[in-house]
Design an enzyme around this catalytic site. Sequence first.
Site, PDB file in Angstrom:
ATOM      1  CB  SER A  26      -0.896   0.000   1.247  1.00  0.00           C
ATOM      2  OG  SER A  26      -1.506   1.257   1.446  1.00  0.00           O
ATOM      3  CE1 TYR A  78      -4.358  -2.035   4.759  1.00  0.00           C
ATOM      4  CE2 TYR A  78      -3.663   0.173   4.158  1.00  0.00           C
ATOM      5  CZ  TYR A  78      -4.050  -1.092   3.798  1.00  0.00           C
ATOM      6  OH  TYR A  78      -4.146  -1.435   2.477  1.00  0.00           O
TER       7      TYR A  78
END
Length: 335
Positions: free
Chosen positions: A127, A152
């Site tokens: 990501s 995350y």
Amino acid sequence: MKVLITGAAGFIGYHLCKQLLERGDRVLGIDNLNDYYDVNLKLARLEGLKGYASFEFIKLDIADRAPVEKLFQDHQFDRVVNLAAQAGVRYSIENPHAYVNANMVGFINILEGCRHTKVPHLAYASSSSVYGANSKQPFAEEDTVDHPVSLYAASKKANELMAHAYSNLYQLPTTGLRFFTVYGPWGRPDMAPFLFTKGVVEGTTINIYNQGNMYRDFTYIDDIVEGVVRATDKIPTANKDWDSSSPDPASSFAPYKIYNIGNNTPVKLMDFVEAIENAVGKKAIKNFMPMQPGDVPSTFAEIRRLEADVGFKPATPLQAGIDQFVQWYKNYFEN
């Protein structure tokens, strides 16, 4: 080829399955169909894949070790693409254990399956969030990414480190793909494009964080999938020029690569809202709010490595992509 796609009922997973099936690959998709967002949307995506004779679906959670081991024992995959993850920056603050289970326990199970069955290439979703507190832009794969601002992001950085260890220990070729703000038809309901479109269509208030002073490298789903397919087809090899005294974080002495996949064109959040207003034909009711914990003010992908290695550069114009998304949104909720 026979390809395993984890998270097959997800936004990117659905589109990737479809593209691979249409080019003639056999695809086995797995997903745990959790209720992080509306399960009916996931089921509708799967329904769209059932028409392909070479598609098989198994409901399975990658965090469950024994079923994952059996999956790899029962099948010999030519490629594995791991897209299964607990997504969302803000939710990681509310429910951190979900991220450890899906993104780290689940990923080690996939790595072990690939290792023991000698899978020729594992590609996996990382990501843009791994860039964390970095302010130098555009974000480049050679930048250090040691300061995540959400769990995350930390879990995705952990995936890259775990993959490198397996590339080194077992010569398992791995490619990490850092996605930049993906949008398009069948998108996730927890993401800004969906939330903003819903608000504009229904005439309800949309929340705009950091008073609208944010930039995102919005990347259309077709560009993301094309990048994934090309990167998955290209099995990484050791970088013969890798220098341990000045290490390149995006390659290695092991068969390991990292790529950004982004549009290389940051868009101001208010311009993004305006593109949705144009597509819907209505003005948004805006509620300006402060920056949220775990968020970053700007993302911007450097994509020279992707271009050089796989010959692809995302290029879908924002308004064209938004028009496609809004058209899908209206069709989906009218039916």
